[in-house]
Motif scaffolding. Structure first.
Motif, PDB file in Angstrom:
ATOM      1  N   ARG A  89      25.620  28.449  12.523  1.00 28.32           N
ATOM      2  CA  ARG A  89      25.540  29.844  12.923  1.00 28.32           C
ATOM      3  C   ARG A  89      26.387  30.015  14.176  1.00 28.32           C
ATOM      4  O   ARG A  89      26.632  29.052  14.914  1.00 28.32           O
ATOM      5  CB  ARG A  89      24.101  30.286  13.192  1.00 28.32           C
ATOM      6  N   ARG A 118      27.778  33.352  17.142  1.00 35.30           N
ATOM      7  CA  ARG A 118      27.769  34.765  17.522  1.00 35.30           C
ATOM      8  C   ARG A 118      28.935  35.480  16.842  1.00 35.30           C
ATOM      9  O   ARG A 118      29.886  34.849  16.373  1.00 35.30           O
ATOM     10  CB  ARG A 118      27.860  34.905  19.039  1.00 35.30           C
ATOM     11  N   ASP A 152      29.333  30.074  20.734  1.00 36.47           N
ATOM     12  CA  ASP A 152      27.991  29.495  20.623  1.00 36.47           C
ATOM     13  C   ASP A 152      27.712  29.014  19.191  1.00 36.47           C
ATOM     14  O   ASP A 152      26.713  29.375  18.570  1.00 36.47           O
ATOM     15  CB  ASP A 152      26.938  30.518  21.053  1.00 36.47           C
ATOM     16  N   GLN A 177      26.385  26.687  16.434  1.00 34.48           N
ATOM     17  CA  GLN A 177      25.278  25.733  16.360  1.00 34.48           C
ATOM     18  C   GLN A 177      25.107  25.260  14.914  1.00 34.48           C
ATOM     19  O   GLN A 177      25.133  26.072  13.985  1.00 34.48           O
ATOM     20  CB  GLN A 177      23.962  26.358  16.833  1.00 34.48           C
ATOM     21  N   LYS A 233      14.818  37.119   6.613  1.00 34.36           N
ATOM     22  CA  LYS A 233      14.057  37.553   7.790  1.00 34.36           C
ATOM     23  C   LYS A 233      12.603  37.716   7.334  1.00 34.36           C
ATOM     24  O   LYS A 233      12.310  38.504   6.441  1.00 34.36           O
ATOM     25  CB  LYS A 233      14.598  38.876   8.318  1.00 34.36           C
ATOM     26  N   SER A 236      11.073  36.035  12.179  1.00 40.64           N
ATOM     27  CA  SER A 236      11.985  34.907  12.319  1.00 40.64           C
ATOM     28  C   SER A 236      12.997  34.899  11.178  1.00 40.64           C
ATOM     29  O   SER A 236      12.783  35.497  10.118  1.00 40.64           O
ATOM     30  CB  SER A 236      11.213  33.577  12.310  1.00 40.64           C
ATOM     31  N   ASP A 273      15.341  30.237  15.224  1.00 36.63           N
ATOM     32  CA  ASP A 273      15.028  31.169  16.301  1.00 36.63           C
ATOM     33  C   ASP A 273      16.061  31.004  17.409  1.00 36.63           C
ATOM     34  O   ASP A 273      17.251  31.062  17.157  1.00 36.63           O
ATOM     35  CB  ASP A 273      13.603  30.945  16.798  1.00 36.63           C
ATOM     36  N   LYS A 274      15.614  30.752  18.647  1.00 35.48           N
ATOM     37  CA  LYS A 274      16.561  30.543  19.733  1.00 35.48           C
ATOM     38  C   LYS A 274      17.407  29.303  19.473  1.00 35.48           C
ATOM     39  O   LYS A 274      18.560  29.221  19.886  1.00 35.48           O
ATOM     40  CB  LYS A 274      15.820  30.420  21.057  1.00 35.48           C
ATOM     41  N   LYS A 275      16.824  28.332  18.787  1.00 35.37           N
ATOM     42  CA  LYS A 275      17.581  27.181  18.332  1.00 35.37           C
ATOM     43  C   LYS A 275      17.038  26.762  16.970  1.00 35.37           C
ATOM     44  O   LYS A 275      15.866  27.008  16.654  1.00 35.37           O
ATOM     45  CB  LYS A 275      17.475  26.018  19.321  1.00 35.37           C
TER      46      LYS A 275
END
Length: 365
Positions: free
Chosen positions: A10, A12, A17, A19, A38, A42, A59-61
């Motif tokens: 993933r 941005r 960023d 990941q 979704k 989450s 999520d955040k990671k």
């Protein structure tokens, strides 16, 4: 650098960023399905990895993988065509579907079963198999379509909107249906609209009774929307395409064998045995009633030689990849098809440096 497994990433929207989310454990997964969902606040990656269906919470990671189904032979991962804040998470596109071998905990002791669950593996369960080895045909337009047999040994294609099944097996689906039921007499326009669009009652039945041996594939659908009681199936046979319905008699809509590319706005888009031209014909009109180009209208130019994007429908255009000339192949073309008189095919993009006519080509000719 590994080259036999599949990586999911993933990033941005600006490309920063980056990941890694997951790397498959098994090789040769390129053709296996995957989707992002979704659910419950989450995002989840759901993917077939060999004979496992895995889920990764993002999520955040990215989190750790969770195996939510094993020994699967087929995974069907439908997804919404558009996503927006507050999207309804209680449609059939919000669940995942697998066909798998029976396990020790199944009441059925042989064959295979269809299992339905949320993207995180929760809720749902084994579909009512009744001891038969049912197989998934499609999940589309708010319907599960599946093959089964009757007591006479005939092969059927049945449909089920799964309302009763989910009321029993999915607490979140049940809670949502109970909540919007209270909007039935609401004077609030937003609440009433949500009720009218999403309230469900059980709908199931048979769309093809007695699938013949010459049926090579089917396309099952409900074009009038998820509130409609009218269900169709196109059966692609060795010498024709026949339209079946749960409410009317079958009819032949095309009198040759063909390969379906897409169904859009009242037409089926297809290729014939040559597979290098995209055609269309109305899917709801008998072949005997069609005249001239109505039976087989050419949409693409004569050189669709690429195997990707042949027949994607987008904003009134059929999109396909094909040949520009003797030096450029596999480029994107758009064809406006949402009007009675279509436009010419439009080549979109720029040739790469190696796909241009050489300076000495005329001399060689």
């Amino acid at each position: 650098v590994q080259v036999t497994k599949t990586d999911f990433f993933r990033a941005r929207l600006n490309g920063q960023d980056v990941q890694k989310i997951y790397t498959t454990a098994s090789d040769d997964n390129e053709a296996n399905p995957y989707a992002f969902y979704k659910f419950n606040g989450s995002v989840y990656l759901v993917a077939q990895d060999g004979t496992d269906l895995i889920s990764v919470k993002v999520d955040k990671k990215p989190g750790n993988k969770v195996t939510i189904a094993q020994n699967i032979t087929t995974a069907v991962l439908p997804y919404a065509k558009t996503y927006y804040k507050g999207i309804n998470e209680n449609t059939l596109d919000s669940f995942v579907y697998v066909q798998r071998a029976v396990g020790d905990n199944d009441t059925q002791k042989s064959g295979n079963v269809i299992e339905i669950m949320r993207p995180d593996g929760s809720e749902g369960g084994v579909y009512y198999s009744q001891g038969k080895s049912d197989t998934i045909e499609a999940v589309r337009d708010g319907m599960l379509f599946y093959r089964t047999t009757n007591d006479a040994g005939q092969t059927l294609i049945n449909y089920d909107n799964l309302h009763d099944f989910l009321i029993e097996r999915s607490p979140s689906y049940k809670a949502y249906q109970e909540r919007i039921a209270g909007y039935a007499t609401s004077t609030n326009e937003t609440e009433l609209s949500e009720y009218l669009a999403n309230v469900r009652e059980q709908l199931n039945g048979t769309v093809i009774e007695g699938v013949s041996s010459d049926v090579t594939s089917t396309y099952c659908f409900r074009p009038a929307g998820e509130q409609s009681n009218l269900v169709y199936a196109l059966a692609f046979k060795s010498g024709s395409v026949d339209l079946y319905s749960n409410l009317t008699a079958s009819v032949t809509v095309y009198n040759q064998a063909c390969t379906l590319l897409n169904i859009a706005e009242g037409y089926m888009y297809f290729t014939d045995s040559g597979a290098n031209v995209v055609y269309r014909t109305a899917w709801d009109k008998a072949a005997s009633d069609k005249v001239g180009d109505e039976l087989k209208e050419q949409i693409s130019h004569d050189s669709v030689t690429a195997t990707t994007f042949n027949g994607d429908y987008c904003a009134g255009y059929i999109v396909y990849a094909g040949k520009v000339d003797d030096w450029a192949d596999g480029y994107t073309f758009f064809k406006k098809v949402d009007r009675a008189v279509g436009s010419k095919q439009v080549f979109v993009g720029t040739r790469v440096s190696g796909d241009v006519k050489p300076d000495d080509a005329d001399e060689e000719e």
